[in-house]
Design an enzyme around this catalytic site. Sequence first.
Site, PDB file in Angstrom:
ATOM      1  N   ASP A 174       0.128  -3.691  12.304  1.00 41.77           N
ATOM      2  CA  ASP A 174       0.939  -3.848  10.846  1.00 41.77           C
ATOM      3  C   ASP A 174       1.304  -5.352  10.857  1.00 41.77           C
ATOM      4  OD1 ASP A 174       2.716  -4.478   8.644  1.00 41.77           O
ATOM      5  OD2 ASP A 174       2.444  -2.186   8.495  1.00 41.77           O
ATOM      6  N   THR A 212      -1.405   7.384  -0.253  1.00 42.73           N
ATOM      7  CA  THR A 212      -2.253   7.269  -1.121  1.00 42.73           C
ATOM      8  C   THR A 212      -3.577   6.066  -0.592  1.00 42.73           C
ATOM      9  OG1 THR A 212      -1.684   5.888  -3.029  1.00 42.73           O
ATOM     10  CG2 THR A 212      -1.620   8.258  -3.333  1.00 42.73           C
ATOM     11  N   ARG A 265       0.808  -1.105  -0.023  1.00 40.52           N
ATOM     12  CA  ARG A 265       0.184   0.043   0.005  1.00 40.52           C
ATOM     13  C   ARG A 265       1.117   1.258   0.104  1.00 40.52           C
ATOM     14  NH1 ARG A 265      -4.774   0.271   4.260  1.00 40.52           N
ATOM     15  NH2 ARG A 265      -3.029   0.841   5.509  1.00 40.52           N
ATOM     16  N   ASP A 279       4.493  -6.339   9.720  1.00 38.09           N
ATOM     17  CA  ASP A 279       5.729  -6.044  10.523  1.00 38.09           C
ATOM     18  C   ASP A 279       5.626  -7.041  11.590  1.00 38.09           C
ATOM     19  OD1 ASP A 279       6.724  -4.007   9.007  1.00 38.09           O
ATOM     20  OD2 ASP A 279       5.644  -2.436  10.132  1.00 38.09           O
TER      21      ASP A 279
HETATM   22  C1  PRP Z   1      -1.156  -4.991   4.263  1.00 40.99           C
HETATM   23  C2  PRP Z   1      -2.117  -6.157   4.166  1.00 40.99           C
HETATM   24  C3  PRP Z   1      -2.688  -6.088   2.989  1.00 40.99           C
HETATM   25  C4  PRP Z   1      -3.085  -4.677   2.887  1.00 40.99           C
HETATM   26  C5  PRP Z   1      -4.287  -4.299   3.265  1.00 40.99           C
HETATM   27  O1  PRP Z   1      -0.176  -5.238   3.510  1.00 40.99           O
HETATM   28  O2  PRP Z   1      -1.165  -7.362   4.416  1.00 40.99           O
HETATM   29  O3  PRP Z   1      -2.098  -6.613   1.846  1.00 40.99           O
HETATM   30  O4  PRP Z   1      -2.044  -4.083   3.843  1.00 40.99           O
HETATM   31  O5  PRP Z   1      -4.737  -3.025   2.962  1.00 40.99           O
HETATM   32  P1  PRP Z   1      -5.732  -2.475   1.975  1.00 40.99           P
HETATM   33  O6  PRP Z   1      -7.095  -3.473   2.249  1.00 40.99           O
HETATM   34  O7  PRP Z   1      -6.036  -1.254   2.311  1.00 40.99           O
HETATM   35  O8  PRP Z   1      -5.291  -2.772   0.684  1.00 40.99           O
HETATM   36  P2  PRP Z   1       0.935  -4.207   3.343  1.00 40.99           P
HETATM   37  O9  PRP Z   1       0.789  -3.115   2.195  1.00 40.99           O
HETATM   38  O10 PRP Z   1       1.159  -3.298   4.572  1.00 40.99           O
HETATM   39  O11 PRP Z   1       2.380  -4.911   2.883  1.00 40.99           O
HETATM   40  P3  PRP Z   1       3.271  -6.051   3.632  1.00 40.99           P
HETATM   41  O12 PRP Z   1       2.241  -7.111   3.523  1.00 40.99           O
HETATM   42  O13 PRP Z   1       4.433  -6.160   2.721  1.00 40.99           O
HETATM   43  O14 PRP Z   1       3.160  -5.507   5.094  1.00 40.99           O
HETATM   44  N1  URA Z   2      -2.541  -3.362   6.924  1.00 48.51           N
HETATM   45  C1  URA Z   2      -2.227  -3.973   8.063  1.00 48.51           C
HETATM   46  O1  URA Z   2      -1.307  -4.640   8.422  1.00 48.51           O
HETATM   47  N2  URA Z   2      -3.105  -3.486   8.961  1.00 48.51           N
HETATM   48  C2  URA Z   2      -4.014  -2.847   9.055  1.00 48.51           C
HETATM   49  O2  URA Z   2      -4.541  -2.413   9.983  1.00 48.51           O
HETATM   50  C3  URA Z   2      -4.314  -2.215   7.670  1.00 48.51           C
HETATM   51  C4  URA Z   2      -3.622  -2.702   6.845  1.00 48.51           C
END
Ligand code: PRP
Ligand code: URA
Length: 210
Positions: free
Chosen positions: A201, A108, A104, A204
């Site tokens: 998160d 944005t 994400r 993380d």
């Molecule tokens: C997180 C999560 C989803 C997304 C959800 O990933 O694992 O993929 O955000 O958010 P959305 O519904 O608003 O799209 P992130 O982008 O943090 O990446 P990561 O898995 O690499 O930490």
């Molecule tokens: N991605 C995450 O990992 N946590 C949230 O709460 C939203 C998006």
Amino acid sequence: MGTVHVLDHPLIQHKLAILRDKRTGVKEFREIVGEIAALMCYEATRNLPTEEVEVETPVAVAKVRVLAGKKLAIVPILRAGLGMVDTIIDLIPSAKVGHIGLFRDPETHEPVEYYCKMPPDIAERQVFVVDPMLATGGSAAAAIALLKKKYGCKNITLMDILAAPEGVETVQKDHPDVDIFLAALDERLNEHAYIVPGLGDAGDRIFGTK
Ligand code: PRP
Ligand code: URA
């Protein structure tokens, strides 16, 4: 419209409580994400077709039921979705794994694709897209759109541990054919598009990157 299944099984809810706790460390968090994924997989695969075959037990011939076709694929959305793959593959060893890398954009909140690799016959498989978090729904909706448009997938199920109502609405609007399995549906998103109360998160906390 796809059905939303919230899996309120006591084991799932107990494990989710541990995930939500900010004191839970990386090792335990990662293990429990895997355990919840396995429990959710048990429910999400409840209607898979089976067929009758015969096996010889040490005593007699038994008519038994086995999975028919066994054409499944697990597609984690990187990175956090990786935390759900191993325990599902343990349960369904014949499933193939495709990967979609999306993050994400921090400003944005729109998904940005950075990696994609699918099994060649993915179009013929029943696909389970897995990701612990469904927040705005942008990542899941984009992943499902890619699977449909670029790879011709027709049979897709989404599995997320936690969702916000906004995310469910987005996926249902963009992909009314997709059933969604959740461990819980939370209240809302905050101003950073994080799920409230959520668990923070997920990526993380699985990989210890914060
Ligand atoms: C997180 C999560 C989803 C997304 C959800 O990933 O694992 O993929 O955000 O958010 P959305 O519904 O608003 O799209 P992130 O982008 O943090 O990446 P990561 O898995 O690499 O930490
Ligand atoms: N991605 C995450 O990992 N946590 C949230 O709460 C939203 C998006």
